[in-house]
Design a protein around this motif. Structure first.
Motif, PDB file in Angstrom:
ATOM      1  N   ARG A   1      -1.271   7.271   9.704  1.00 43.56           N
ATOM      2  CA  ARG A   1       0.053   7.285  10.339  1.00 43.56           C
ATOM      3  C   ARG A   1       0.895   8.452   9.822  1.00 43.56           C
ATOM      4  N   CYS A   2       0.848   8.688   8.521  1.00 42.95           N
ATOM      5  CA  CYS A   2       1.621   9.795   7.928  1.00 42.95           C
ATOM      6  C   CYS A   2       1.127  11.146   8.431  1.00 42.95           C
TER       7      CYS A   2
ATOM      8  N   PHE B   1      -1.604   4.532  -0.105  1.00 40.19           N
ATOM      9  CA  PHE B   1      -2.918   4.250  -0.673  1.00 40.19           C
ATOM     10  C   PHE B   1      -3.959   3.720   0.307  1.00 40.19           C
ATOM     11  N   ASP B   2      -3.555   3.311   1.492  1.00 43.94           N
ATOM     12  CA  ASP B   2      -4.552   2.754   2.411  1.00 43.94           C
ATOM     13  C   ASP B   2      -4.779   3.685   3.601  1.00 43.94           C
ATOM     14  N   HIS B   3      -5.945   3.582   4.185  1.00 43.07           N
ATOM     15  CA  HIS B   3      -6.375   4.478   5.256  1.00 43.07           C
ATOM     16  C   HIS B   3      -5.435   4.445   6.450  1.00 43.07           C
TER      17      HIS B   3
ATOM     18  N   SER C   1       0.809  -1.218   0.000  1.00 42.91           N
ATOM     19  CA  SER C   1       0.000   0.000   0.000  1.00 42.91           C
ATOM     20  C   SER C   1       0.843   1.270   0.000  1.00 42.91           C
ATOM     21  N   VAL C   2       2.162   1.129   0.165  1.00 42.22           N
ATOM     22  CA  VAL C   2       3.075   2.261   0.067  1.00 42.22           C
ATOM     23  C   VAL C   2       4.020   1.964  -1.084  1.00 42.22           C
ATOM     24  N   ARG C   3       4.051   2.868  -2.057  1.00 42.28           N
ATOM     25  CA  ARG C   3       4.877   2.656  -3.249  1.00 42.28           C
ATOM     26  C   ARG C   3       5.523   3.956  -3.690  1.00 42.28           C
ATOM     27  N   TYR C   4       6.579   3.808  -4.467  1.00 42.57           N
ATOM     28  CA  TYR C   4       7.200   4.956  -5.107  1.00 42.57           C
ATOM     29  C   TYR C   4       6.478   5.162  -6.439  1.00 42.57           C
TER      30      TYR C   4
ATOM     31  N   ARG D   1       4.846  13.550  13.316  1.00 42.23           N
ATOM     32  CA  ARG D   1       5.404  14.906  13.328  1.00 42.23           C
ATOM     33  C   ARG D   1       6.722  15.005  12.568  1.00 42.23           C
ATOM     34  N   ARG D   2       7.400  13.885  12.351  1.00 41.23           N
ATOM     35  CA  ARG D   2       8.663  13.919  11.599  1.00 41.23           C
ATOM     36  C   ARG D   2       8.451  14.310  10.141  1.00 41.23           C
TER      37      ARG D   2
END
Length: 65
Positions: free
Chosen positions: A49-50, A42-44, A29-32, A54-55
């Motif tokens: 989380r993103c 791409f996922d909820h 669900s995480v891609r470049y 705070r980073r």
């Protein structure tokens, strides 16, 4: 990590982006995303989380002027 190759300007994608998103969610669900030159989430759960991490930085509209 997988790389996604999909032009955001492709007429087929513009008319129906959801079939690509469904395919993406079957894998990682995480891609470049090479056409944007950045990571894409791409996922909820990972989007949340993103947004809460705070980073990853924050900018108020006043900071952007």
């Amino acid at each position: 990590m997988d790389t996604l190759h999909q032009s955001p300007l492709d007429p087929v994608f513009v008319q129906d982006p959801y079939s690509l998103y469904a395919d993406v969610l079957r894998g990682e669900s995480v891609r470049y995303w090479s056409d944007y030159g950045m990571m894409a989430v791409f996922d909820h759960a990972n989007v949340q989380r993103c947004l809460r991490d705070r980073r990853l930085g924050r900018a108020t509209p006043a900071d952007q002027i």
